[in-house]
Each structure stands twice: as C-alpha cells, then as structure tokens.
Design a protein around this motif. Structure first.
Motif, mmCIF file in Angstrom:
data_model
loop_
_atom_site.group_PDB
_atom_site.id
_atom_site.type_symbol
_atom_site.label_atom_id
_atom_site.label_comp_id
_atom_site.label_asym_id
_atom_site.label_seq_id
_atom_site.Cartn_x
_atom_site.Cartn_y
_atom_site.Cartn_z
ATOM 1 N N TYR A 47 0.773 -1.122 0.060
ATOM 2 C CA TYR A 47 0.029 -0.011 0.076
ATOM 3 C C TYR A 47 0.982 1.224 0.109
ATOM 4 O O TYR A 47 0.674 2.255 -0.867
ATOM 5 C CB TYR A 47 -0.763 -0.038 1.372
ATOM 6 N N PHE A 55 -7.673 3.460 -4.284
ATOM 7 C CA PHE A 55 -8.241 2.825 -3.074
ATOM 8 C C PHE A 55 -9.583 3.412 -2.693
ATOM 9 O O PHE A 55 -9.865 4.684 -2.998
ATOM 10 C CB PHE A 55 -7.181 2.608 -2.097
ATOM 11 N N VAL A 63 -3.090 5.617 3.643
ATOM 12 C CA VAL A 63 -1.847 5.386 2.584
ATOM 13 C C VAL A 63 -1.429 7.010 2.243
ATOM 14 O O VAL A 63 -0.196 7.216 2.437
ATOM 15 C CB VAL A 63 -2.321 4.938 1.272
#
Length: 100
Positions: A47, A55, A63
């Motif tokens: 990630y 995402f 993130v």
C-alpha cells in the motif's frame, strides 16, 4: 457491530505509528534524522509503495497520510515469527510472555 478486515487494521496501526512518531518528535523535541517503522504486513508495505492505484476512501486516506509523512525507505518488513510485538497482539498472558 461491523467487523474490520485484518489488512485494514494493520494499515490503521501503521497510520497510528506515524502519528505517534510525529507527536513524540514534537512534544519531546527530539532531533532525530529519521525514524524507522516496522510491520509484519507485506500488504501495508505494498500500500505504502503504491503511487498509481486508486483505493477506497479509508485505505486512500491512510496511505496518503503515511506517504505524506514518511518515506518508503523508513519502512521495514519483519516476518511474523520474528516479530516480538506479535505475541502481545495475539493475546498471550503475562506468564506466557515471560516464558517466550
């Protein structure tokens, strides 16, 4: 109560680690060049490395925060079997921790 998947919990833990690191630097006035963060989740590492995939909101926010506050070079992978924090997170009792 809604259950949360393990990768999301691990990502939340990584985000919390970064926030705690920032708070400690600020409150204690630590003059360190760079912190190192450890995780036993390759998913979290992937990630953080990702620069292109989009995402869902929760993951994207975590993130983004981690990428904005740290560099991927600061993150290290440790296998679960070698991770001393894993015993605590698995719910071992104090006596079991002393024996290990």
């Amino acid at each position: 109560m809604k259950s949360t998947k393990t990768p999301r919990l691990q990502l939340a833990a990584a985000t919390t680690a970064v926030k705690i690191d920032e708070a400690l630097h600020q409150e204690l006035g630590l003059d360190l060049r760079e912190s190192t963060f450890w995780t036993d989740s390759m998913i979290v590492i992937q990630y953080i490395k990702n620069k292109s995939k989009r995402f869902k909101t929760f993951v994207a926010n975590c993130v983004s925060y981690i990428q904005g506050s740290t560099d991927i070079k600061q993150w290290r992978y440790i296998p679960s079997k070698e991770n001393p924090a894993d015993d605590v997170s698995c719910g071992f009792h104090g006596e079991q921790l002393k024996r290990n």
